[in-house]
Design a protein around this motif. Structure first.
Motif, short mmCIF file in Angstrom:
data_model
loop_
_atom_site.label_atom_id
_atom_site.label_comp_id
_atom_site.label_asym_id
_atom_site.label_seq_id
_atom_site.Cartn_x
_atom_site.Cartn_y
_atom_site.Cartn_z
N LYS A 4 0.83 -1.20 0.00
CA LYS A 4 0.00 0.00 0.00
C LYS A 4 0.87 1.25 0.00
CE LYS A 4 -3.70 -2.20 2.56
NZ LYS A 4 -3.31 -3.26 3.45
N PHE A 5 2.02 1.18 0.68
CA PHE A 5 2.94 2.29 0.78
C PHE A 5 3.47 2.68 -0.61
CE2 PHE A 5 7.29 3.92 1.47
CZ PHE A 5 7.00 5.00 2.28
N PHE A 11 -4.68 2.83 -3.12
CA PHE A 11 -5.35 2.37 -1.90
C PHE A 11 -6.48 3.34 -1.52
CE2 PHE A 11 -5.17 1.75 2.88
CZ PHE A 11 -5.95 0.61 2.85
N HIS A 12 -6.23 4.63 -1.65
CA HIS A 12 -7.25 5.65 -1.38
C HIS A 12 -8.46 5.44 -2.29
CE1 HIS A 12 -9.21 9.58 -1.98
NE2 HIS A 12 -8.96 9.76 -0.69
N VAL A 33 -3.84 3.70 7.90
CA VAL A 33 -3.80 2.25 7.74
C VAL A 33 -2.39 1.80 7.37
CG1 VAL A 33 -4.62 0.31 6.34
CG2 VAL A 33 -6.24 2.01 7.19
N ILE A 34 -1.78 2.51 6.42
CA ILE A 34 -0.42 2.17 5.99
C ILE A 34 0.55 2.27 7.16
CG2 ILE A 34 1.52 2.92 4.56
CD1 ILE A 34 -0.64 3.72 2.43
N GLY A 88 -2.79 -4.96 -3.26
CA GLY A 88 -1.82 -5.52 -4.18
C GLY A 88 -1.92 -7.02 -4.34
N PHE A 89 -2.51 -7.72 -3.36
CA PHE A 89 -2.62 -9.17 -3.45
C PHE A 89 -3.78 -9.60 -4.33
CE2 PHE A 89 -0.29 -8.84 0.62
CZ PHE A 89 0.83 -9.54 0.24
#
Length: 140
Positions: A4-5, A11-12, A33-34, A88-89
């Motif tokens: 996410k980073f 992610f947003h 969250v990150i 990402g998964f």
């Protein structure tokens, strides 16, 4: 957290599409969250490196529990259109959040079960096989 980073904007957008987080918190939520996932992950890694297996397992289980709760919220109130998770998964669009919720709940449960077992299975500092009568009688 690390995936996410790399792309907090994606992610947003995923969180926005889910419609779970209220608008006033949507701009800061992805970064919180990150940060939390990275800190908890670093803590779990540190714990594992110092052979504090129960702490490592419980730290990781907390993250899986939060993801499971969020995914269950999406099972109850699915997004208007299929969307990704932003992690990402699951690169594709997700129509049914139940498998993700269940998978994360199972990971959480497994780690919660493993935490107390890890403390009993891990070698104890300063102990030798002679400190354990049954182990010292076993012939190799």
């Amino acid at each position: 957290g690390a995936l996410k980073f790399q792309d907090p904007g994606a992610f947003h957008e995923a969180l926005k599409a889910h419609g779970v987080i209220p608008g006033f918190a949507l701009d800061i939520a992805p970064y919180l969250v990150i940060a939390i996932e990275l800190l908890v992950g670093a803590g779990a890694l540190w714990s594992a490196m110092h052979k504090r297996w129960p702490a490592a397992a419980l730290s990781a289980s907390a993250v899986f529990a939060c993801i499971a709760v969020y995914a269950f919220a999406l099972v109850i109130r699915p997004p208007a259109v299929p969307s990704g998770c932003g992690c990402g998964f699951s690169a594709g669009l997700i129509k049914d959040w139940a498998p993700i919720a269940l998978r994360n709940a199972l990971f959480c449960a497994a780690l919660c079960v493993a935490a107390p077992l890890a403390s009993t299975c891990a070698p104890q500092k300063g102990k030798t096989p002679e400190d354990f009568p049954r182990a010292s009688r076993v012939k190799g």
